[in-house]
Enzyme design. Structure first.
Site, PDB file in Angstrom:
ATOM      1  N   LEU A  62      35.929  31.873  34.135  1.00  0.00           N
ATOM      2  CA  LEU A  62      35.890  32.668  35.368  1.00  0.00           C
ATOM      3  C   LEU A  62      37.331  33.603  35.155  1.00  0.00           C
ATOM      4  CD1 LEU A  62      36.576  29.148  37.431  1.00  0.00           C
ATOM      5  CD2 LEU A  62      34.746  30.691  37.484  1.00  0.00           C
ATOM      6  N   ASP A  63      37.232  34.454  36.070  1.00  0.00           N
ATOM      7  CA  ASP A  63      38.115  35.669  35.628  1.00  0.00           C
ATOM      8  C   ASP A  63      39.756  35.084  36.147  1.00  0.00           C
ATOM      9  OD1 ASP A  63      36.257  37.353  35.785  1.00  0.00           O
ATOM     10  OD2 ASP A  63      36.196  37.576  38.055  1.00  0.00           O
ATOM     11  N   GLN A  64      40.640  35.814  35.545  1.00  0.00           N
ATOM     12  CA  GLN A  64      41.775  35.342  35.587  1.00  0.00           C
ATOM     13  C   GLN A  64      42.195  34.781  37.172  1.00  0.00           C
ATOM     14  OE1 GLN A  64      44.882  37.942  34.169  1.00  0.00           O
ATOM     15  NE2 GLN A  64      46.396  36.507  34.215  1.00  0.00           N
TER      16      GLN A  64
END
Ligand code: URA
Length: 239
Positions: A103-105
């Site tokens: 998952l993105d930051q």
């Protein structure tokens, strides 16, 4: 190993739940009821029972879910020194635990963690098309033709997106919450799809991965998957 840790690892209950089992007098070690929270056991030697039923450590792979907060990067080690999901692994995490995909930051929500490299590899393979459900808070309110683009496919810089399920679950004057179910896993895909229809994402959360639902797991917390959840994942992967 502390008895409550043994019970949690063996899947008898969560760590807190295991302490409750002990203080309720439901746990015995070698035939003696043990309520003392500091008690230690040797998993190879001692016989632990809950309500009279023997509990053993499973020595198979570990499967957990984590509710990832924003601000953590999905990597085992970050050269830039940012917080990583490893900082959120439970203290008794086995060696070799790693995230399934990423998952993105700034994305929150359901992240699977496992030591089962083979299952992770198969689940992430595009061929398997495991559906992933997201809730995106976007700027502006998409109209019906925007929603049709999301469903049919939008042009991204690495090609058209595959058909997806999309619906608006909430709208206010200047923002909307869109539920999107995609079967691909391209980099920043949800953000890019919504930017492509001019409704950029302000907040993104993953609620489900295949049949696995985040439910009410608190942000930052993790828990073992149940055996039904592991079976459903294996089913989705066809293994
Ligand atoms: N799509 C995104 O844009 N970001 C994620 O983290 C996952 C899916």
């Amino acid at each position: 190993m502390r008895l409550q840790k043994f019970l949690a690892r063996a899947g008898a209950a969560s760590r807190r739940g295991s302490e409750d089992l002990m203080t309720a007098g439901r746990v015995s070690v070698n035939g003696v009821v043990v309520g003392e929270l500091g008690t230690k056991v040797d998993p190879n030697v001692d016989e632990v029972r809950v309500d009279g039923v023997v509990v053993r450590l499973a020595d198979g792979p570990t499967y957990l879910m984590l509710n990832k907060p924003a601000g953590y990067v999905t990597t085992m080690k970050d050269p830039q020194g940012r917080p990583t999901v490893v900082d959120l692994f439970p203290p008794d995490a086995p060696a070799g635990l790693f995230p399934v995909g990423r998952l993105d930051q700034d994305t929150e929500g359901l992240l699977l963690l496992t030591t089962d490299g083979e299952l992770a590899h198969v689940l992430m393979h595009p061929r398997h098309h495991v559906p992933k459900r997201y809730l995106a808070t976007v700027g502006g309110v998409p109209d019906e033709s925007d929603m049709r683009w999301l469903r049919d496919g939008v042009r991204l810089d690495d090609g058209m997106s595959a058909p997806a399920e999309a619906r608006i679950v909430k709208r206010s004057g200047t923002a909307a919450v869109v539920e999107l179910i995609i079967r691909e896993g391209r980099k920043r895909q949800v953000r890019r799809m919504l930017s492509a229809i001019d409704h950029p994402v302000n907040k993104l959360e993953r609620l489900a991965f295949g049949a696995i639902e985040l439910g009410d797991l608190p942000r930052g917390a993790s828990r073992p998957l149940t055996s039904d959840e592991v079976a459903a994942l294996k089913d989705a992967a066809g293994v």
